[in-house]
Design a protein around this motif. Structure first.
Motif, PDB file in Angstrom:
ATOM      1  N   GLY A  10      10.783   2.303   2.126  1.00 45.43           N
ATOM      2  CA  GLY A  10       9.650   1.851   1.302  1.00 45.43           C
ATOM      3  C   GLY A  10       8.350   1.926   2.086  1.00 45.43           C
ATOM      4  O   GLY A  10       8.269   2.631   3.096  1.00 45.43           O
ATOM      5  N   ARG A  72      10.095   6.953   0.547  1.00 45.56           N
ATOM      6  CA  ARG A  72      10.595   6.554  -0.763  1.00 45.56           C
ATOM      7  C   ARG A  72      11.496   7.726  -1.157  1.00 45.56           C
ATOM      8  O   ARG A  72      11.101   8.878  -1.048  1.00 45.56           O
ATOM      9  CB  ARG A  72       9.439   6.379  -1.737  1.00 45.56           C
ATOM     10  CG  ARG A  72       8.418   5.354  -1.212  1.00 45.56           C
ATOM     11  CD  ARG A  72       7.551   4.803  -2.311  1.00 45.56           C
ATOM     12  NE  ARG A  72       6.321   4.206  -1.784  1.00 45.56           N
ATOM     13  CZ  ARG A  72       6.203   2.932  -1.433  1.00 45.56           C
ATOM     14  NH1 ARG A  72       7.234   2.115  -1.536  1.00 45.56           N
ATOM     15  NH2 ARG A  72       5.059   2.466  -0.991  1.00 45.56           N
ATOM     16  N   CYS A  73      12.719   7.435  -1.527  1.00 45.54           N
ATOM     17  CA  CYS A  73      13.702   8.504  -1.694  1.00 45.54           C
ATOM     18  C   CYS A  73      14.245   8.529  -3.127  1.00 45.54           C
ATOM     19  O   CYS A  73      15.221   7.829  -3.449  1.00 45.54           O
ATOM     20  CB  CYS A  73      14.838   8.275  -0.682  1.00 45.54           C
ATOM     21  SG  CYS A  73      16.211   9.410  -0.884  1.00 45.54           S
ATOM     22  N   LEU A  77      18.207   7.280  -5.896  1.00 43.59           N
ATOM     23  CA  LEU A  77      18.330   6.589  -7.179  1.00 43.59           C
ATOM     24  C   LEU A  77      19.419   7.235  -8.030  1.00 43.59           C
ATOM     25  O   LEU A  77      19.855   6.661  -9.018  1.00 43.59           O
ATOM     26  CB  LEU A  77      16.996   6.625  -7.937  1.00 43.59           C
ATOM     27  CG  LEU A  77      15.828   5.882  -7.274  1.00 43.59           C
ATOM     28  CD1 LEU A  77      14.532   6.165  -8.004  1.00 43.59           C
ATOM     29  CD2 LEU A  77      16.098   4.375  -7.249  1.00 43.59           C
ATOM     30  N   GLY A 102      11.360  -3.456   1.418  1.00 49.25           N
ATOM     31  CA  GLY A 102      11.007  -4.385   0.349  1.00 49.25           C
ATOM     32  C   GLY A 102      12.111  -4.494  -0.684  1.00 49.25           C
ATOM     33  O   GLY A 102      13.250  -4.046  -0.459  1.00 49.25           O
ATOM     34  N   GLY A 104      12.746  -2.911  -3.458  1.00 51.68           N
ATOM     35  CA  GLY A 104      13.403  -1.660  -3.851  1.00 51.68           C
ATOM     36  C   GLY A 104      14.458  -1.262  -2.834  1.00 51.68           C
ATOM     37  O   GLY A 104      15.579  -0.851  -3.196  1.00 51.68           O
ATOM     38  N   SER A 105      14.128  -1.400  -1.572  1.00 58.49           N
ATOM     39  CA  SER A 105      15.067  -1.044  -0.502  1.00 58.49           C
ATOM     40  C   SER A 105      16.319  -1.918  -0.569  1.00 58.49           C
ATOM     41  O   SER A 105      17.430  -1.456  -0.291  1.00 58.49           O
ATOM     42  CB  SER A 105      14.391  -1.199   0.860  1.00 58.49           C
ATOM     43  OG  SER A 105      13.235  -0.404   0.901  1.00 58.49           O
ATOM     44  N   GLY A 108      18.664  -0.704  -3.143  1.00 56.61           N
ATOM     45  CA  GLY A 108      19.443   0.396  -2.569  1.00 56.61           C
ATOM     46  C   GLY A 108      20.569  -0.136  -1.705  1.00 56.61           C
ATOM     47  O   GLY A 108      21.718   0.343  -1.769  1.00 56.61           O
TER      48      GLY A 108
HETATM   49  P1  ADP Z   1      10.108  -1.190  -1.236  1.00 60.43           P
HETATM   50  O1  ADP Z   1      11.400  -1.281  -0.518  1.00 60.43           O
HETATM   51  O2  ADP Z   1       8.927  -1.357  -0.320  1.00 60.43           O
HETATM   52  O3  ADP Z   1      10.062  -2.088  -2.456  1.00 60.43           O
HETATM   53  P2  ADP Z   1      10.511   1.095  -3.015  1.00 60.43           P
HETATM   54  O4  ADP Z   1      10.532   0.280  -4.252  1.00 60.43           O
HETATM   55  O5  ADP Z   1       9.765   2.380  -3.045  1.00 60.43           O
HETATM   56  O6  ADP Z   1       9.929   0.301  -1.753  1.00 60.43           O
HETATM   57  O7  ADP Z   1      12.031   1.384  -2.619  1.00 60.43           O
HETATM   58  C1  ADP Z   1      12.354   2.134  -1.472  1.00 60.43           C
HETATM   59  C2  ADP Z   1      13.524   3.033  -1.772  1.00 60.43           C
HETATM   60  O8  ADP Z   1      14.672   2.234  -2.077  1.00 60.43           O
HETATM   61  C3  ADP Z   1      13.369   3.944  -2.974  1.00 60.43           C
HETATM   62  O9  ADP Z   1      12.648   5.117  -2.686  1.00 60.43           O
HETATM   63  C4  ADP Z   1      14.814   4.265  -3.305  1.00 60.43           C
HETATM   64  O10 ADP Z   1      15.317   5.256  -2.454  1.00 60.43           O
HETATM   65  C5  ADP Z   1      15.510   2.926  -2.995  1.00 60.43           C
HETATM   66  N1  ADP Z   1      15.636   2.149  -4.236  1.00 60.43           N
HETATM   67  C6  ADP Z   1      14.674   1.491  -4.911  1.00 60.43           C
HETATM   68  N2  ADP Z   1      15.159   0.933  -6.037  1.00 60.43           N
HETATM   69  C7  ADP Z   1      16.459   1.249  -6.100  1.00 60.43           C
HETATM   70  C8  ADP Z   1      17.524   0.994  -7.029  1.00 60.43           C
HETATM   71  N3  ADP Z   1      17.313   0.273  -8.138  1.00 60.43           N
HETATM   72  N4  ADP Z   1      18.734   1.483  -6.748  1.00 60.43           N
HETATM   73  C9  ADP Z   1      18.964   2.212  -5.646  1.00 60.43           C
HETATM   74  N5  ADP Z   1      18.010   2.491  -4.725  1.00 60.43           N
HETATM   75  C10 ADP Z   1      16.781   2.029  -4.940  1.00 60.43           C
END
Ligand code: ADP
Ligand code: F6P
Length: 319
Positions: A10, A72-73, A77, A102, A104-105, A108
């Protein structure tokens, strides 16, 4: 638990390096093998892994950014991407993973956890929008950076008797705007959590002007409004001189504050402790002053509380 890995994912945040250092040093201290995964979840899919030694994390505690890089990957997803990542972790015979990032991570990380791989999350984001931790890594530094910028803009605002509208990050939240607005003595703070009333902002500016105050600082959180439109509206309504500054990504860089370095060290070390105890599926946080683990489900089911007391106080102090 013999072999673990760490990744950052993230948006980067100052203090992530200090957290990586803590994970690596704590693991080595306990005799674990520790590996760094490059570029967040992309590194799991693209097989980017490297062994970490004591020297790999030398001289980084004071550096912003992340030596492991972050990403961001979107591929992660997808089911296919997640299966590739999981297969790589198994093939490498890894026993656990520390995910620094964060919300989103952590979503994951939960996917990996559900597939049977142990993970612990460490909150790293300047936004401070993660529940069950009073602070996330990087927030304190970002607030200091914004406060410093507000000080500088206030100097020129005062000299030229202008209104400055300053846009700050925070995604959908106003935590950075509120804290930096308090610290910088902003005349108005516009956050997504509170209804935004431009006429109230303008009457405040008029009250100031009537008592001879011709400069003002307005902080706008990116999730609430665009500073450019707020600036244009004020100019139109009040016919006063307005300048707009969008602080942007400079809020994500710089040397982490002492607070962020200590927080990162404590959270990184605790993440290793948890993995060694066979625990996972949770985030470590500084919650109500104590280092505590909270299951991902609870983190996702909740949202960070906005400090209405601080918000009201900021408004009173800027009367
Ligand atoms: P942060 O961790 O700062 O909130 P992001 O929301 O961009 O940043 O999330 C980072 C990465 O985590 C994403 O690019 C994706 O690879 C993974 N990710 C985010 N949401 C999901 C999800 N619902 N399921 C699986 N992987 C996710
Ligand atoms: O989540 C951290 C953050 O800096 C947010 O405050 C901001 O909205 C976003 O990331 C910007 O992301 P990017 O680096 O992809 O422009």
């Amino acid at each position: 638990m013999k072999k673990i890995a760490v990744l950052t994912s993230g948006g980067d945040a100052p203090g992530m390096n200090a957290a990586i250092r803590a994970v690596v040093r704590k693991s080595i201290y306990h005799g674990l093998e520790i590996y760094g995964i490059k570029r967040g979840y992309s590194g799991l899919i693209n097989r980017e892994i490297e062994p970490m030694k004591l020297g790999s994390v030398a001289d980084i505690i004071h550096r912003g950014g992340t030596i492991l890089h972050t990403a961001r990957c979107p591929e992660f997803l997808t089911r296919e991407g997640q299966e590739k990542a999981f297969a790589f972790l198994q093939e490498q015979k890894l026993d656990g993973l520390v995910v620094i990032g964060g919300d989103g991570s952590f979503r994951g990380a939960k996917v990996l956890e559900e597939a049977g791989f142990r993970t612990v999350g460490v909150p790293g984001t300047i936004d401070n929008d993660i529940p069950y931790t009073d602070y996330s890594i990087g927030f304190d530094t970002a607030v200091s950076t914004v406060t410093d910028a507000v000080n500088k803009l206030r100097d020129t605002a005062t000299s030229h008797e202008r209104i400055y509208v300053i846009e700050v990050m925070g995604r959908d939240t106003g935590f950075i705007a509120l804290q930096a607005g308090l610290a910088g003595g902003a005349e108005s703070i516009i956050v997504p959590e509170a209804p935004f009333d431009l006429s109230e902002v303008c009457s405040r500016l008029m009250r100031g002007a009537q008592r001879g105050k011709l400069h003002s600082v307005i902080l706008v959180a990116e999730g609430a409004a665009s500073a450019i439109s707020v600036g244009e509206e004020i100019k139109k309504l009040l016919q006063m001189e307005v300048r707009v500054t969008i602080l942007g990504h400079l809020q994500r860089g710089g040397t982490p504050t002492a607070f962020d370095r200590v927080l990162s060290s404590r959270l990184g070390a605790k993440a290793v402790d948890l993995l060694m105890e066979g625990k996972g599926g949770c985030m470590v946080g500084l919650w109500k002053g104590e280092i505590k683990a909270t299951p991902y489900e609870e983190v996702f089911a909740s949202s960070k509380e906005f400090s209405w007391d601080d918000y009201r106080m900021a408004s009173i102090l800027a009367i």
